[in-house]
Write a protein that holds these residues in place. Sequence first.
Motif, PDB file in Angstrom:
ATOM      1  N   SER A  81       8.140 -10.128  13.779  1.00  0.00           N
ATOM      2  CA  SER A  81       7.293 -10.410  12.682  1.00  0.00           C
ATOM      3  C   SER A  81       6.351  -9.272  12.554  1.00  0.00           C
ATOM      4  CB  SER A  81       7.091 -11.642  12.158  1.00  0.00           C
ATOM      5  OG  SER A  81       8.089 -12.402  11.961  1.00  0.00           O
TER       6      SER A  81
ATOM      7  N   SER B 187       2.302 -14.239  11.938  1.00  0.00           N
ATOM      8  CA  SER B 187       2.325 -13.505  13.185  1.00  0.00           C
ATOM      9  C   SER B 187       1.224 -12.750  13.611  1.00  0.00           C
ATOM     10  CB  SER B 187       3.604 -12.530  12.898  1.00  0.00           C
ATOM     11  OG  SER B 187       3.442 -11.757  11.602  1.00  0.00           O
TER      12      SER B 187
ATOM     13  N   TYR C  82       7.189  -9.699   8.180  1.00  0.00           N
ATOM     14  CA  TYR C  82       7.690 -11.120   8.156  1.00  0.00           C
ATOM     15  C   TYR C  82       8.952 -11.086   7.570  1.00  0.00           C
ATOM     16  CZ  TYR C  82       6.872 -11.077   2.886  1.00  0.00           C
ATOM     17  OH  TYR C  82       7.094 -10.810   1.772  1.00  0.00           O
TER      18      TYR C  82
ATOM     19  N   SER D 232       6.560 -16.536  10.983  1.00  0.00           N
ATOM     20  CA  SER D 232       6.690 -15.028  10.636  1.00  0.00           C
ATOM     21  C   SER D 232       5.577 -14.515   9.865  1.00  0.00           C
ATOM     22  CB  SER D 232       7.921 -15.006   9.615  1.00  0.00           C
ATOM     23  OG  SER D 232       8.996 -15.177  10.488  1.00  0.00           O
TER      24      SER D 232
ATOM     25  N   GLY E  48      11.135 -11.078  10.565  1.00  0.00           N
ATOM     26  CA  GLY E  48      11.327 -12.648  11.200  1.00  0.00           C
ATOM     27  C   GLY E  48      11.843 -13.826  10.740  1.00  0.00           C
TER      28      GLY E  48
END
Length: 210
Positions: free
Chosen positions: A32, A173, A37, A170, A40
């Motif tokens: 991420s 992150s 994201y 995510s 992720g």
Amino acid sequence: MLSMETLVTFISISIFLCFLPGPDNLLVLSQSAINGYKSGILITIGLCIGLIIHTSLVSLGIAAIIQANAVAFEIIRLFGVFYLSYLAWGTFKARPIHLKSNINNFNDTKKLIKKGLIMNLSNPKIIIFFLAFLPQFTTDNTITIPVSLQLLSLGLVFVLIAFIVFTLISYLSGFLNKMISRKPSVQTILNRITSLIFIALAINLCISQF
């Protein structure tokens, strides 16, 4: 049905364990931070599919053992106590993880679901942990819900929690990356708390009657 107290305890412990820095959420965090994201979240989907497979194996296997051989189940329970104690010791003495050394860059996000799935299924420690963890929250005081369904339900709740937590990781992150990399003391504190949780679970597994 499971009592509200049991369910709240299970959810609380599961949330904490999902947030604890480990191979799965560090992979989600690193991807991420590097690729955004969405990468992720794709990994998280793959990881959760693997968790569902592990949950199914545990729920069917434990139920079969309980019905077929009480001695075999007692052996598994003692092994679970040993394994949780081993996790407690390993977590207590674990050193902070440097995130940069765990980063693997994947350019093709379409392969991330498969990456997460393979990573989860190739880790035998997950199913061993489920064998030691999930049965502690079941009960045989109900006729309407078999133990196998209780285990499956708990496992699916854990999967849902993992998905929510990993998705949150995510999105966060950037912040979590700095906290984990620049403040090793945060990991140390989390490791100490987790060690106590594993010890408590081991003691509970040792004295519980299923």
